[in-house]
Design an enzyme around this catalytic site. Structure first.
Site, mmCIF file in Angstrom:
data_model
loop_
_atom_site.group_PDB
_atom_site.id
_atom_site.type_symbol
_atom_site.label_atom_id
_atom_site.label_comp_id
_atom_site.label_asym_id
_atom_site.label_seq_id
_atom_site.Cartn_x
_atom_site.Cartn_y
_atom_site.Cartn_z
ATOM 1 N N GLY A 2 -4.485 10.906 -2.288
ATOM 2 C CA GLY A 2 -5.198 10.480 -3.492
ATOM 3 C C GLY A 2 -6.673 10.188 -3.287
ATOM 4 O O GLY A 2 -7.408 10.032 -4.252
ATOM 5 N N MET B 109 0.295 14.025 -2.331
ATOM 6 C CA MET B 109 1.511 14.737 -1.927
ATOM 7 C C MET B 109 2.427 13.860 -1.072
ATOM 8 O O MET B 109 3.608 14.165 -0.934
ATOM 9 C CB MET B 109 1.147 16.020 -1.179
ATOM 10 N N VAL C 277 -5.239 17.016 -6.917
ATOM 11 C CA VAL C 277 -4.211 16.585 -5.966
ATOM 12 C C VAL C 277 -4.737 16.719 -4.540
ATOM 13 O O VAL C 277 -5.440 17.682 -4.224
ATOM 14 C CB VAL C 277 -2.951 17.480 -6.119
ATOM 15 N N CYS C 278 -4.361 15.763 -3.678
ATOM 16 C CA CYS C 278 -4.604 15.898 -2.235
ATOM 17 C C CYS C 278 -3.431 15.252 -1.499
ATOM 18 O O CYS C 278 -2.357 15.081 -2.064
ATOM 19 C CB CYS C 278 -5.943 15.304 -1.824
ATOM 20 N N ARG C 279 -3.637 14.864 -0.253
ATOM 21 C CA ARG C 279 -2.544 14.291 0.528
ATOM 22 C C ARG C 279 -2.176 12.888 0.060
ATOM 23 O O ARG C 279 -1.011 12.575 -0.125
ATOM 24 C CB ARG C 279 -2.908 14.274 2.023
#
Length: 98
Positions: free
Chosen positions: A66, A90, A62-64
């Site tokens: 993708g 996110m 997961v990141c901000r």
């Protein structure tokens, strides 16, 4: 590269499935909220901390948005890990955060 949507991750968690979530955002980004139970390993440290991961387990990256999680997913796949990228990150997460 395997992908999963934020909605699919949330549904799995709501159904009681235990997921191994790795958040590759920077520490200050994670401080603003992360998926409950997610482990923070910033993208720049993934190569140095991948020994903390178990090749027999499946991980959701997961990141901000993708992008960084996609790079982490490709790198770890190349190292023999079972990883899936959470698309849209996110920014699209509507579930609980901690």
């Amino acid at each position: 590269m395997k992908e999963i949507t934020p909605q699919e991750v949330e549904n799995l968690l709501n159904d009681g499935k235990e997921l191994n979530i790795i958040d590759v955002r920077e520490v200050d980004e994670v401080a603003a909220g992360k998926i409950p139970g997610a482990v923070n390993i910033p993208l720049g440290l993934v190569e140095f901390r991948m020994n903390e991961l178990d090749k027999s387990k499946e991980y959701v990256m997961v990141c901000r948005s993708g992008g960084r999680s996609g790079r982490a997913t490709q790198f770890l796949e190349g190292q023999g890990y079972n990883v899936t990228n959470m698309t849209d990150g996110m920014l699209e997460w509507e579930g609980k955060t901690e």
